[in-house]
Structures are given as structure tokens and as C-alpha cells.
Scaffold this active site. Sequence first.
Site, mmCIF file in Angstrom:
data_model
loop_
_atom_site.group_PDB
_atom_site.id
_atom_site.type_symbol
_atom_site.label_atom_id
_atom_site.label_comp_id
_atom_site.label_asym_id
_atom_site.label_seq_id
_atom_site.Cartn_x
_atom_site.Cartn_y
_atom_site.Cartn_z
ATOM 1 N N GLU A 50 0.819 -1.209 0.000
ATOM 2 C CA GLU A 50 0.000 0.000 0.000
ATOM 3 C C GLU A 50 0.856 1.264 0.000
ATOM 4 O O GLU A 50 0.510 2.260 -0.641
ATOM 5 C CB GLU A 50 -0.944 0.009 1.208
ATOM 6 C CG GLU A 50 -2.088 -0.984 1.101
ATOM 7 C CD GLU A 50 -2.958 -0.732 -0.123
ATOM 8 O OE1 GLU A 50 -3.277 0.436 -0.408
ATOM 9 O OE2 GLU A 50 -3.313 -1.714 -0.807
ATOM 10 N N CYS A 110 -13.074 2.919 -14.866
ATOM 11 C CA CYS A 110 -13.324 4.352 -14.649
ATOM 12 C C CYS A 110 -11.991 5.099 -14.655
ATOM 13 O O CYS A 110 -11.596 5.736 -13.684
ATOM 14 C CB CYS A 110 -14.063 4.555 -13.323
ATOM 15 S SG CYS A 110 -14.790 6.206 -13.134
ATOM 16 N N CYS A 115 -17.226 3.439 -19.949
ATOM 17 C CA CYS A 115 -18.564 3.596 -19.366
ATOM 18 C C CYS A 115 -19.558 2.541 -19.854
ATOM 19 O O CYS A 115 -20.431 2.113 -19.096
ATOM 20 C CB CYS A 115 -19.103 4.993 -19.661
ATOM 21 S SG CYS A 115 -18.106 6.320 -18.937
ATOM 22 N N CYS A 174 -19.149 -0.465 -17.707
ATOM 23 C CA CYS A 174 -19.050 -0.216 -16.269
ATOM 24 C C CYS A 174 -20.306 -0.741 -15.566
ATOM 25 O O CYS A 174 -21.431 -0.461 -16.008
ATOM 26 C CB CYS A 174 -18.889 1.278 -15.999
ATOM 27 S SG CYS A 174 -18.825 1.692 -14.240
ATOM 28 N N CYS A 197 -24.926 6.143 -12.728
ATOM 29 C CA CYS A 197 -23.840 7.133 -12.707
ATOM 30 C C CYS A 197 -24.345 8.459 -13.270
ATOM 31 O O CYS A 197 -24.708 8.555 -14.447
ATOM 32 C CB CYS A 197 -22.655 6.630 -13.522
ATOM 33 S SG CYS A 197 -21.285 7.799 -13.590
#
Length: 358
Positions: free
Chosen positions: A36, A191, A198, A201, A207
Site C-alpha cells: 500500500e 473508470c 462507461c 461499467c 452514474c
Amino acid sequence: MQNTFSHKVLTWFHQHGRKHLPWQRNRNAYNIWVAEIMLQQTRVETVIPYYEEFMYRFPDVRQLAAASTDEVLHHWTGLGYYARARNLHQAARHICTRHAGKFPATFNEVLALPGVGRSTAAAILAFSFQQPHAILDGNVKRILTRYFAIAGWPGDSRVEAQLWQHAEALLPTAQVAAYTQAMMDLGATICTPANPGCLICPLNTNCTAYRQRRQHQLPTPKPTRRLPQREVLVALVQNRDAAVWLEKRPPAGIWGGLYSFPEFTDASGMEKWLQKTWQINFSKATALPAVTHTFSHFRLRMYPQLIQVNKKPNGIMEHGIGVWYKYPIQKPGQKIGLAAPIKNILQQVTQHKKGILA
């Protein structure tokens, strides 16, 4: 909305998400933490080879804590944002001294580690301990900004506060690790900043940006400003064994703890240093092509000056301030951190065919 959103995200993840990343093999908190930190402002594809090498050398927190700062930075060389490596090293020692070498498992304890912010702490706990904490990295910011059509730069505190509210409200109570990874993957692969997918998605039905055909306008770009430029001369003192003199930078600031060339704001400063340290004139220097490196708040333009001296290297370290470094061949045990522009200049030196021997 929470159930609809998280259900769609999780369904997509189980079919298309990334499940074979190196740090997913072992959900040990140490492994997740290292990954991370490396993934902050860095793409997965770039991180993977660094992560593999880093974990091979530092397989647990005690070995990382026991290592020298120079060696930690050496294994971070090329990854950039070197404060991350210094904080990681400091945090490892913090874990060993205050937590007996066991990675903490509460949010406030993880958040207290150097270099760990709210979103990173949440991701570590979600992946390692299945704790339900919302994340808000760049990918998640982009998804939520478009999903709710939130105008304004996501780095603005007002906008970021809205995004945190949405991130927490949408967080499911089960499959927390899968959902957290799903949000990261969805932002990284669907995205995306440019040309988002899109049509495929899983969230496109609800959205707002997609319905309003504003997905290419959001997120609002960061306000642009002209970066100031700093110009420096850098001295590339090369001995007859083709090793170059590098000095260790202060622990704080730009490239803190890494090794670099001596820098000067003008020729007179370099002249004085050359005379005092090497008994040679600046006129002996050979200019190499300039190198430009852009930081977040300024642009650095370096003008390398190659000076060859008739001096033998005096061991690896001299007085704790510098090192004779032969690129790309290193001496046994010589592990130091180098910023990418410094490696680029060292590469120029190896390719340079001319020089004046003092």
C-alpha cells in the site's frame, strides 16, 4: 443505494477483478502495508517488480527495521517519492519497539505509523483483518466524483469531505476486502482518467456523470500553476577508475537520505569547491547534456560538469559523507539510494568518451 452500489461492484469484481497480485498471495499485514505504501501515487504495473525485490530482501518487519537507511533507499531507487521509503523504515522500527514486532490491528495505531494516512490505514485493515473502513484513494475519488457528479477538484478539502461521506455510506458490512480491491480495480481499469469504459461499467445505470454525458469533464482538474524553475550546476568528479564521487543528502527535504552530486548555484561556487577539495580548476570541466526533473512544486534543471581527477578511491565511504560509485558496476556491499535523474546522469558519464585527466 448502498446495497445496489456495493452489490454491483462486488459482482463485477468476482468476474473481472485482480486476484493474483503478489501481495494478495499472503494477507499478512506487513505485506499489505509495504504494498500500500508503494502503491501511493504509483501504478500497480510499476510497483510489482519493486515489491518482489523488496520483500525478498526484507521478508518481515524485523529485518526491515534492522536494515540501514541506505540499503532501504537502495531497494527503493527508481520508484520515486522517497519519503515513503524513509517513513516505511521509521515505521518498521516503531512497530518493533512499540508493538514488539507485531503489526498493529487498530485504526488509530495504524494511522499513527509514519507515512500512513486515513485511506492507507483503512486499506491495510480491510485487506489484512477484514475491518470495515472506507478508502478514498485516487481511483475511488474518480469513481465517486463521476457517480455523484461532484464538481470541484477532489483534492480540495470541501470536495474531499463530500467524497469521504459517500465512501463511508456505500461501504458494505461483508466482503470488505473484496469490495476495497474492487473499487481500486474498477477505477484503474474501467473508470480511468481518460477514455473511461462507461459502456461496460457496472455502475453506468446510476452514474450521474454518465447520464449527463459529463464523464470526460469529471473529476475537475487540479488548478494549474506555473512551476518555478531552479537551475544548478552539478559536479561529476570521476577518478581514474571511472568511479564518480557522490555525497549523501540531508535526511529531510528533496531526495532526503539519497546520494547525489555536489550542487552549486553558480560557477564561482563550484570553482571554490574544486580548488579546495580537488586542487583543480573549473576550466577542466566538460559540460554534459542538461537533465530536467519535475517535482510537485518546482522544476529542477541540472547542468552536469564532468571533471576527471587523478585520485584513487579511498574505500567505499569517506568520513560518512560520500562514496565513490561506479555505475552500473557496484562494489561488494555498496548499496545506496539514487534518484532516477542521478542514475540518468551517471549513465551519461559511462557513455562519455572524452575527458581531461588532472
